[in-house]
Write a protein that holds these residues in place. Structure first.
Motif, PDB file in Angstrom:
ATOM      1  N   ALA A 192     -68.745  29.324 -23.983  1.00  0.00           N
ATOM      2  CA  ALA A 192     -69.404  28.016 -24.088  1.00  0.00           C
ATOM      3  C   ALA A 192     -69.314  27.498 -25.526  1.00  0.00           C
ATOM      4  N   PRO A 193     -69.117  26.196 -25.712  1.00  0.00           N
ATOM      5  CA  PRO A 193     -69.072  25.624 -27.074  1.00  0.00           C
ATOM      6  C   PRO A 193     -70.436  25.778 -27.751  1.00  0.00           C
ATOM      7  N   HIS A 194     -70.400  26.044 -29.060  1.00  0.00           N
ATOM      8  CA  HIS A 194     -71.668  26.266 -29.757  1.00  0.00           C
ATOM      9  C   HIS A 194     -72.278  24.966 -30.277  1.00  0.00           C
ATOM     10  N   GLU A 195     -71.625  23.882 -29.988  1.00  0.00           N
ATOM     11  CA  GLU A 195     -72.176  22.567 -30.318  1.00  0.00           C
ATOM     12  C   GLU A 195     -72.348  21.760 -29.027  1.00  0.00           C
ATOM     13  N   PRO A 196     -73.440  21.087 -28.800  1.00  0.00           N
ATOM     14  CA  PRO A 196     -74.640  21.102 -29.663  1.00  0.00           C
ATOM     15  C   PRO A 196     -75.368  22.452 -29.587  1.00  0.00           C
ATOM     16  N   SER A 197     -75.939  22.834 -30.695  1.00  0.00           N
ATOM     17  CA  SER A 197     -76.560  24.153 -30.840  1.00  0.00           C
ATOM     18  C   SER A 197     -77.693  24.377 -29.850  1.00  0.00           C
ATOM     19  N   VAL A 198     -78.498  23.332 -29.639  1.00  0.00           N
ATOM     20  CA  VAL A 198     -79.654  23.483 -28.746  1.00  0.00           C
ATOM     21  C   VAL A 198     -79.195  23.832 -27.336  1.00  0.00           C
ATOM     22  N   VAL A 199     -78.154  23.156 -26.878  1.00  0.00           N
ATOM     23  CA  VAL A 199     -77.630  23.423 -25.529  1.00  0.00           C
ATOM     24  C   VAL A 199     -77.099  24.854 -25.447  1.00  0.00           C
ATOM     25  N   PHE A 200     -76.399  25.292 -26.510  1.00  0.00           N
ATOM     26  CA  PHE A 200     -75.833  26.645 -26.529  1.00  0.00           C
ATOM     27  C   PHE A 200     -76.943  27.698 -26.462  1.00  0.00           C
ATOM     28  N   VAL A 201     -77.976  27.517 -27.285  1.00  0.00           N
ATOM     29  CA  VAL A 201     -79.081  28.484 -27.321  1.00  0.00           C
ATOM     30  C   VAL A 201     -79.805  28.528 -25.978  1.00  0.00           C
ATOM     31  N   ASP A 202     -80.104  27.343 -25.436  1.00  0.00           N
ATOM     32  CA  ASP A 202     -80.816  27.306 -24.148  1.00  0.00           C
ATOM     33  C   ASP A 202     -79.973  27.925 -23.032  1.00  0.00           C
ATOM     34  N   ASN A 203     -78.671  27.684 -23.107  1.00  0.00           N
ATOM     35  CA  ASN A 203     -77.761  28.256 -22.105  1.00  0.00           C
ATOM     36  C   ASN A 203     -77.756  29.783 -22.195  1.00  0.00           C
ATOM     37  N   TYR A 204     -77.776  30.293 -23.432  1.00  0.00           N
ATOM     38  CA  TYR A 204     -77.822  31.748 -23.646  1.00  0.00           C
ATOM     39  C   TYR A 204     -79.088  32.341 -23.032  1.00  0.00           C
ATOM     40  N   ILE A 205     -80.225  31.724 -23.347  1.00  0.00           N
ATOM     41  CA  ILE A 205     -81.511  32.241 -22.847  1.00  0.00           C
ATOM     42  C   ILE A 205     -81.551  32.204 -21.318  1.00  0.00           C
ATOM     43  N   LYS A 206     -80.957  31.143 -20.751  1.00  0.00           N
ATOM     44  CA  LYS A 206     -80.965  30.987 -19.301  1.00  0.00           C
ATOM     45  C   LYS A 206     -80.068  32.027 -18.624  1.00  0.00           C
ATOM     46  N   LEU A 207     -78.853  32.206 -19.166  1.00  0.00           N
ATOM     47  CA  LEU A 207     -77.885  33.098 -18.520  1.00  0.00           C
ATOM     48  C   LEU A 207     -78.224  34.577 -18.705  1.00  0.00           C
ATOM     49  N   MET A 223     -78.242  29.062 -36.326  1.00  0.00           N
ATOM     50  CA  MET A 223     -78.350  29.376 -34.893  1.00  0.00           C
ATOM     51  C   MET A 223     -79.513  30.330 -34.621  1.00  0.00           C
ATOM     52  N   LEU A 224     -79.641  31.361 -35.460  1.00  0.00           N
ATOM     53  CA  LEU A 224     -80.708  32.347 -35.271  1.00  0.00           C
ATOM     54  C   LEU A 224     -82.080  31.702 -35.421  1.00  0.00           C
ATOM     55  N   GLU A 225     -82.195  30.797 -36.395  1.00  0.00           N
ATOM     56  CA  GLU A 225     -83.466  30.106 -36.597  1.00  0.00           C
ATOM     57  C   GLU A 225     -83.802  29.249 -35.382  1.00  0.00           C
ATOM     58  N   LEU A 226     -82.787  28.554 -34.886  1.00  0.00           N
ATOM     59  CA  LEU A 226     -82.979  27.725 -33.699  1.00  0.00           C
ATOM     60  C   LEU A 226     -83.329  28.591 -32.483  1.00  0.00           C
ATOM     61  N   PHE A 227     -82.671  29.740 -32.409  1.00  0.00           N
ATOM     62  CA  PHE A 227     -82.914  30.670 -31.292  1.00  0.00           C
ATOM     63  C   PHE A 227     -84.378  31.111 -31.270  1.00  0.00           C
ATOM     64  N   ARG A 228     -84.894  31.440 -32.451  1.00  0.00           N
ATOM     65  CA  ARG A 228     -86.297  31.881 -32.529  1.00  0.00           C
ATOM     66  C   ARG A 228     -87.241  30.752 -32.118  1.00  0.00           C
ATOM     67  N   GLN A 229     -86.856  29.531 -32.481  1.00  0.00           N
ATOM     68  CA  GLN A 229     -87.707  28.385 -32.146  1.00  0.00           C
ATOM     69  C   GLN A 229     -87.685  28.088 -30.645  1.00  0.00           C
ATOM     70  N   ARG A 230     -86.527  28.310 -30.021  1.00  0.00           N
ATOM     71  CA  ARG A 230     -86.363  27.933 -28.617  1.00  0.00           C
ATOM     72  C   ARG A 230     -86.846  29.016 -27.642  1.00  0.00           C
ATOM     73  N   LEU A 231     -87.217  30.167 -28.173  1.00  0.00           N
ATOM     74  CA  LEU A 231     -87.694  31.233 -27.285  1.00  0.00           C
ATOM     75  C   LEU A 231     -88.942  30.780 -26.545  1.00  0.00           C
TER      76      LEU A 231
END
Length: 607
Positions: free
Chosen positions: A520-535, A561-569
């Protein structure tokens, strides 16, 4: 006076009966004197009538007649088999029983009609003979205890129990009363069991010591035979078969148990059980565990380059075909021993006195065989696992960022499949008689291989989009092979056990999800992070970091990305329940491994 005459009548009757009884006893004494030589005279109508009269007189008259006649009839026996006579010893015990059999025939011919049938005289003679014989044998064995050898003891026991069996066929045992017999072993079909043979029980230690020695020699012979003959030959009916030595061991056990229980169901049976336990453990150690092939920490000295050049039919597994067959034979033998030991425990409990049942416990020995089974399965898993290691290493060393197009499955996949096709059919065929343990092997291999595959997957970095697609194709190929693993190479296709399929689907789907996230493309970052958490439903930062490494992102990009990941958890509710729900949503690799282990234990219990 008439009244006084009537009053004295019962007394006169009693006096007449007493006088008549004394006369009858005198007649019998004259016909069958207790002292001196037995007269050649035989029964007479007078004596027969006298017995009929005695039947209605004082019962003591009848008892005296019976006692005197039997004593006179057995007087010759006491003379012939005196303790100082050669025929009195155990080696000539047959002569005792031959003598009484002749006497019983002689009695039937000469005196059978003289005594009323309901007196059961033939049986009474036989029973008294048994009492006398038991006493005489006990006395002579105490005197000559040091001369009793096990063969002689067993000979005497066998002949005696045979004689007791003869009595059971001939007589009903109706003359046996409480107190007539010593406490005897359980033998509901033979009321005479133990009537003579009980005298041997104090000397049974000779038998127990002998069995200890014999079983020790038997185990040594098994060890020597195995060294001389070697393991079962592959590609024959012997492959994976139960080792014949274990059947020999249990046949010997059965013989000992039956032999001992025929004589005593008391302490000697407990002593014999202890001997059985000792040699069950020795068999497990010396014949089974001791002959399992030894493993080494190396993977056979294979190189990545040689592995990638493997061709169909090459052998890279540590264990040879012969060794795989041997492991399967030992596993099958351990399973046979486990089941038969359980049956042995049940039989021992059936035969031993009720008060001693709780002292029969072979759980420790059954656990020993279970350990052999587990060790055998683990060896088979380690062997196939180790054979696949170089292929996984080759996978992680490939330059995945340079892959330009998606083709057929990669060489490392072909290598893994080759090893599976080499090993699994051999193991399955050799464990055909014990399917549940083959299933355990499959489950343990999946639980070992899949986490290892995912670990190596994380080492594939960086990965291009095409490289990830190729890896996804490879992962799917491995998934299909693993799902088919229980019946791979078999003409009969069986549906894999659901417990196994569930493990493969769960583990390999996770591998596929990892690659889909990487693709999956890592941009936009929010979509990538949410997709990771979902899958992946994985809230572990380390796992997310590995994904970013696989994508080849720079450290600066990774930090964002890691900072965003922590925020989106997902924000867990406060309190202990919150941490619990987060744990469920986001299992760490350690938790994942722990769950698999728990599932494996659960499956093992159900199997």
């Amino acid at each position: 006076m008439p009244g006084s005459e009537m009053f004295s009548f019962p007394y006169r009757v009693k006096a007449a009966q007493t006088e008549l009884g004394q006369q009858i006893l005198a007649d019998f004494e004259e016909a069958f004197p207790s002292q001196g030589t037995k007269r050649p005279g035989g029964p007479s109508n007078v004596l027969r009538d006298a017995c009929l009269v005695a039947n209605i007189l004082d019962p003591r008259i009848k008892q005296d007649i019976i006692k005197k006649f039997i004593k006179q009839h057995l007087s010759e026996y006491l003379v012939l088999f005196q303790e100082n006579q050669d025929v009195a010893w155990l080696d000539k015990i047959d002569r005792r029983y031959a003598w009484i059999k002749r006497q019983l025939v002689d009695y039937e011919e000469k005196y059978g009609r003289m005594f009323p049938r309901e007196w059961y005289m033939t049986e009474r003679i036989a029973v008294e003979f048994c009492h006398v014989t038991r006493t005489e044998l006990a006395k002579i064995m105490r005197t000559r205890a040091k001369e009793i050898e096990v063969k002689l003891l067993l000979f005497a026991i066998q002949r005696t129990t045979n004689f007791e069996g003869f009595l059971a066929k001939r007589f009903s045992g109706c003359t046996l009363t409480d107190g007539t017999l010593p406490k005897k072993p359980k033998a509901p079909d033979n009321p005479f069991h133990g009537i003579v043979s009980k005298c041997f029980e104090p000397h049974l230690y000779v038998y127990i010591e002998s069995q200890d020695k014999n079983l020790g020699e038997l185990i040594d012979r098994f060890v020597a035979d195995f060294k001389a003959q070697g393991p079962p030959k592959p590609n024959t009916d012997e492959g994976g078969a139960v080792l014949p030595s274990c059947a020999d061991l249990f046949v010997y056990y059965k013989k000992c148990m039956v032999q001992c229980s025929q004589l005593s169901t008391g302490e000697p049976m407990i002593a014999l059980t202890t001997i059985f336990q000792k040699y069950l453990r020795e068999y497990a150690w010396k014949i089974l565990s001791g002959n399992l092939p030894k493993t080494t920490s190396s993977s056979g000295g294979l190189t990545i380059s040689s592995l990638l050049k493997e061709k169909e039919g090459s052998e890279v597994a540590k264990f040879t075909l012969e060794e795989l067959c041997l492991i399967c034979s030992i596993l099958s033998t351990a399973e046979y021993c486990l089941a038969t030991t359980q049956q042995l425990e049940e039989k021992l409990k059936e035969k031993v006195d009720v008060s001693l049942i709780e002292r029969i416990n072979l759980t420790g020995e059954m656990d020993t065989f279970s350990t052999v089974i587990s060790s055998s399965i683990q060896l088979l898993v380690q062997d196939l696992d180790a054979a696949c290691d170089p292929a996984l290493t080759a996978m992680s060393k490939m330059q995945w960022q340079n892959v330009e197009h998606v083709g057929d499955q990669s060489p490392y996949v072909t290598s893994v499949i080759l090893h599976i096709k080499q090993n699994v059919p051999i193991i399955r065929d050799n464990l055909a008689s014990t399917r549940k343990y083959f299933t355990q092997f499959c489950i343990k291999f999946a639980n070992s291989f899949i986490p290892k595959f995912i670990t190596h997957l994380f080492k594939c970095k960086p990965i291009s989009m095409v490289g990830a697609e190729q890896l996804l194709l490879d992962t799917h190929s491995l998934k299909m092979v693993l799902l088919d693993l229980p019946s791979i190479g078999s003409q009969v296709v069986r549906k894999a056990p659901a417990s196994y399929t569930k493990i493969v689907v769960k583990g390999m789907t996770r591998a596929e999800m990892i690659l889909k996230v990487v693709m999956a493309p890592h941009e936009p970052s929010v979509v990538f992070v949410d997709n990771y958490i979902k899958l992946l439903t994985d809230c572990n930062t380390e796992t997310f970091q590995k994904i970013l490494d696989m994508k080849g992102l720079k450290r600066s990009e990774q930090s964002c990305m890691l900072e965003l990941f922590r925020q989106r958890l997902p924000t867990p509710p406060s309190g202990p329940e919150g941490s619990s729900s987060l744990s469920l949503l986001a299992p760490t690799p350690e938790q994942e491994s722990s769950r698999i282990r728990k599932l494996e234990k659960l499956i093992k219990k159900r199997l």
